[in-house]
Design a protein around this motif. Structure first.
Motif, PDB file in Angstrom:
ATOM      1  N   LEU A  91       0.821  -1.204   0.000  1.00  0.00           N
ATOM      2  CA  LEU A  91       0.000   0.000   0.000  1.00  0.00           C
ATOM      3  C   LEU A  91       0.855   1.255   0.000  1.00  0.00           C
ATOM      4  O   LEU A  91       0.612   2.180  -0.774  1.00  0.00           O
ATOM      5  CB  LEU A  91      -0.922   0.014   1.232  1.00  0.00           C
ATOM      6  N   MET A  92       1.862   1.311   0.864  1.00  0.00           N
ATOM      7  CA  MET A  92       2.690   2.507   0.995  1.00  0.00           C
ATOM      8  C   MET A  92       4.148   2.143   1.161  1.00  0.00           C
ATOM      9  O   MET A  92       4.482   1.052   1.605  1.00  0.00           O
ATOM     10  CB  MET A  92       2.295   3.308   2.243  1.00  0.00           C
ATOM     11  N   ARG A  93       4.966   3.127   0.832  1.00  0.00           N
ATOM     12  CA  ARG A  93       6.396   3.035   1.122  1.00  0.00           C
ATOM     13  C   ARG A  93       6.763   4.323   1.840  1.00  0.00           C
ATOM     14  O   ARG A  93       6.581   5.411   1.302  1.00  0.00           O
ATOM     15  CB  ARG A  93       7.201   2.900  -0.158  1.00  0.00           C
ATOM     16  N   ILE A  94       7.225   4.194   3.072  1.00  0.00           N
ATOM     17  CA  ILE A  94       7.504   5.353   3.912  1.00  0.00           C
ATOM     18  C   ILE A  94       8.950   5.303   4.368  1.00  0.00           C
ATOM     19  O   ILE A  94       9.420   4.286   4.877  1.00  0.00           O
ATOM     20  CB  ILE A  94       6.572   5.360   5.145  1.00  0.00           C
ATOM     21  N   SER A  95       9.645   6.406   4.188  1.00  0.00           N
ATOM     22  CA  SER A  95      11.015   6.521   4.672  1.00  0.00           C
ATOM     23  C   SER A  95      10.974   7.134   6.062  1.00  0.00           C
ATOM     24  O   SER A  95      10.395   8.201   6.263  1.00  0.00           O
ATOM     25  CB  SER A  95      11.833   7.395   3.720  1.00  0.00           C
ATOM     26  N   MET A  96      11.578   6.463   7.013  1.00  0.00           N
ATOM     27  CA  MET A  96      11.528   6.934   8.393  1.00  0.00           C
ATOM     28  C   MET A  96      12.663   7.883   8.735  1.00  0.00           C
ATOM     29  O   MET A  96      12.526   8.733   9.595  1.00  0.00           O
ATOM     30  CB  MET A  96      11.535   5.744   9.348  1.00  0.00           C
ATOM     31  N   GLY A  97      13.810   7.720   8.112  1.00  0.00           N
ATOM     32  CA  GLY A  97      14.947   8.572   8.448  1.00  0.00           C
ATOM     33  C   GLY A  97      15.458   8.276   9.845  1.00  0.00           C
ATOM     34  O   GLY A  97      15.130   7.263  10.462  1.00  0.00           O
ATOM     35  N   TYR A  98      16.266   9.197  10.350  1.00  0.00           N
ATOM     36  CA  TYR A  98      16.840   9.050  11.681  1.00  0.00           C
ATOM     37  C   TYR A  98      16.039   9.866  12.697  1.00  0.00           C
ATOM     38  O   TYR A  98      15.490  10.921  12.354  1.00  0.00           O
ATOM     39  CB  TYR A  98      18.287   9.559  11.708  1.00  0.00           C
ATOM     40  N   PRO A  99      15.980   9.417  13.962  1.00  0.00           N
ATOM     41  CA  PRO A  99      15.333  10.249  14.987  1.00  0.00           C
ATOM     42  C   PRO A  99      16.207  11.459  15.297  1.00  0.00           C
ATOM     43  O   PRO A  99      17.427  11.437  15.058  1.00  0.00           O
ATOM     44  CB  PRO A  99      15.239   9.312  16.194  1.00  0.00           C
ATOM     45  N   ALA A 154      -4.052   3.029  -8.272  1.00  0.00           N
ATOM     46  CA  ALA A 154      -5.154   3.990  -8.163  1.00  0.00           C
ATOM     47  C   ALA A 154      -6.110   3.563  -7.045  1.00  0.00           C
ATOM     48  O   ALA A 154      -6.541   4.394  -6.233  1.00  0.00           O
ATOM     49  CB  ALA A 154      -5.900   4.099  -9.496  1.00  0.00           C
ATOM     50  N   LEU A 155      -6.416   2.282  -6.987  1.00  0.00           N
ATOM     51  CA  LEU A 155      -7.307   1.777  -5.945  1.00  0.00           C
ATOM     52  C   LEU A 155      -6.669   1.929  -4.561  1.00  0.00           C
ATOM     53  O   LEU A 155      -7.349   2.280  -3.587  1.00  0.00           O
ATOM     54  CB  LEU A 155      -7.683   0.317  -6.210  1.00  0.00           C
ATOM     55  N   CYS A 156      -5.376   1.700  -4.469  1.00  0.00           N
ATOM     56  CA  CYS A 156      -4.687   1.870  -3.185  1.00  0.00           C
ATOM     57  C   CYS A 156      -4.734   3.323  -2.730  1.00  0.00           C
ATOM     58  O   CYS A 156      -4.947   3.604  -1.544  1.00  0.00           O
ATOM     59  CB  CYS A 156      -3.238   1.382  -3.285  1.00  0.00           C
ATOM     60  N   LEU A 157      -4.552   4.265  -3.648  1.00  0.00           N
ATOM     61  CA  LEU A 157      -4.638   5.680  -3.293  1.00  0.00           C
ATOM     62  C   LEU A 157      -6.049   6.020  -2.825  1.00  0.00           C
ATOM     63  O   LEU A 157      -6.246   6.749  -1.847  1.00  0.00           O
ATOM     64  CB  LEU A 157      -4.220   6.554  -4.475  1.00  0.00           C
ATOM     65  N   VAL A 161       2.086   6.541  -1.406  1.00  0.00           N
ATOM     66  CA  VAL A 161       1.310   5.470  -2.046  1.00  0.00           C
ATOM     67  C   VAL A 161       1.761   5.219  -3.488  1.00  0.00           C
ATOM     68  O   VAL A 161       1.700   4.078  -3.957  1.00  0.00           O
ATOM     69  CB  VAL A 161      -0.208   5.778  -1.998  1.00  0.00           C
ATOM     70  N   LEU A 162       2.239   6.234  -4.187  1.00  0.00           N
ATOM     71  CA  LEU A 162       2.525   6.079  -5.612  1.00  0.00           C
ATOM     72  C   LEU A 162       3.994   5.951  -5.983  1.00  0.00           C
ATOM     73  O   LEU A 162       4.328   5.364  -7.012  1.00  0.00           O
ATOM     74  CB  LEU A 162       1.918   7.257  -6.398  1.00  0.00           C
ATOM     75  N   SER A 163       4.905   6.488  -5.187  1.00  0.00           N
ATOM     76  CA  SER A 163       6.316   6.575  -5.597  1.00  0.00           C
ATOM     77  C   SER A 163       6.968   5.233  -5.891  1.00  0.00           C
ATOM     78  O   SER A 163       7.803   5.128  -6.782  1.00  0.00           O
ATOM     79  CB  SER A 163       7.130   7.327  -4.535  1.00  0.00           C
ATOM     80  N   HIS A 164       6.609   4.211  -5.147  1.00  0.00           N
ATOM     81  CA  HIS A 164       7.230   2.903  -5.376  1.00  0.00           C
ATOM     82  C   HIS A 164       6.564   2.142  -6.521  1.00  0.00           C
ATOM     83  O   HIS A 164       6.995   1.051  -6.870  1.00  0.00           O
ATOM     84  CB  HIS A 164       7.224   2.061  -4.096  1.00  0.00           C
TER      85      HIS A 164
END
Length: 192
Positions: A31-39, A111-114, A142-145
Motif C-alpha cells: 500500500l505505501m512506502r515510507i522513509s523513516m529517516g533518523y530520529p 489507483a485503488l490503493c490511493l 502510495v505512488l512513488s514505489h
C-alpha cells in the motif's frame, strides 16, 4: 490467513549484498512506502536511556484490539468519495502515465490503493468523506514505489522519484469549491 492481515517490511537502502530487490509487480502490492529517516538527537538519547536496563519491546501492550481494527476497516469502506475527488485522483494517475520522465506510470491497483488510503485518512481525521488534501497528502507514499523513472537503477529507489511524483501532483488542478447548491452534503459535513 487470519483477519485482519497486515505485512510490514523493512528495507535498508544500503548493503544490498545477499538480498534481492522485489520486482515491480510485487512492489505494487504494498500500500505505501515510507522513509523513516533518523530520529532527532533528543529522541535518540531517550532510546539509549530506555534500552539501558531492559528491552522495551517486551513490555509493549496492544494499542487496539482485532475487533476494533476490523471495525475501522469496515468504516473506511463507508467513507464517501465525491465524483470530483475520483476525477482528481484519476487525473494524478494519468499524469504518471503520460509523464516523459517515467517508463511506467501507476497501475489500476495503485489507483485503488490511493483511493482506499484517502478513505482511511479521512477516518483518521474524523471525517466520513474524502477531501482533495487527503489524496494529495498520500500521493508520494502510495505512488512513488509504483512508478519507474527513466533514470531508474534496478533496486535503487531514490528520493528523486518521490520529488518527481510530488511535482506531477502539483501540476494537476485541485477540484475547486463548488457553490452551496452544488456541494454534496454527507452527514453534517460538506464536501468542498
Amino acid at each position: 490467513l487470519p483477519e485482519p492481515f497486515m505485512l510490514i517490511a523493512t528495507q535498508n537502502p544500503f548493503e544490498f549484498e545477499g538480498t534481492y530487490p522485489l520486482p515491480e509487480s510485487q512492489l505494487d502490492r504494498f500500500l505505501m512506502r515510507i522513509s523513516m529517516g533518523y530520529p532527532d538527537r533528543d529522541n535518540e538519547r531517550q532510546v539509549l536511556g530506555i534500552h539501558r536496563k531492559s528491552e522495551p519491546v517486551n513490555d509493549l501492550k496492544p494499542a487496539i484490539g482485532t475487533e476494533q481494527v476490523l471495525q475501522l476497516q469496515a468504516a473506511t469502506r463507508e467513507v464517501a468519495v465525491d465524483d470530483a475527488i475520483n476525477d482528481y485522483l484519476l487525473d494524478i494517475i494519468a499524469a504518471t502515465r503520460d509523464s516523459d520522465e517515467l517508463h511506467v506510470g501507476v497501475s489500476t491497483r495503485g489507483a485503488l490503493c490511493l483511493y482506499r488510503a484517502a478513505q482511511a485518512l479521512a477516518v483518521v481525521e474524523g471525517r466520513d468523506y474524502v477531501v482533495p488534501d487527503d489524496v494529495k497528502q498520500l500521493c508520494v507514499p502510495v505512488l512513488s514505489h509504483r512508478v519507474i523513472s527513466k533514470g531508474y537503477l534496478h533496486g535503487r529507489y531514490t528520493q528523486a522519484v518521490e520529488a518527481l511524483v510530488h511535482r506531477l501532483v502539483e501540476q494537476v488542478p485541485v477540484p475547486q469549491e463548488r457553490s452551496h447548491e452544488d456541494v454534496s452534503v454527507i452527514g453534517e459535513s460538506r464536501l468542498e
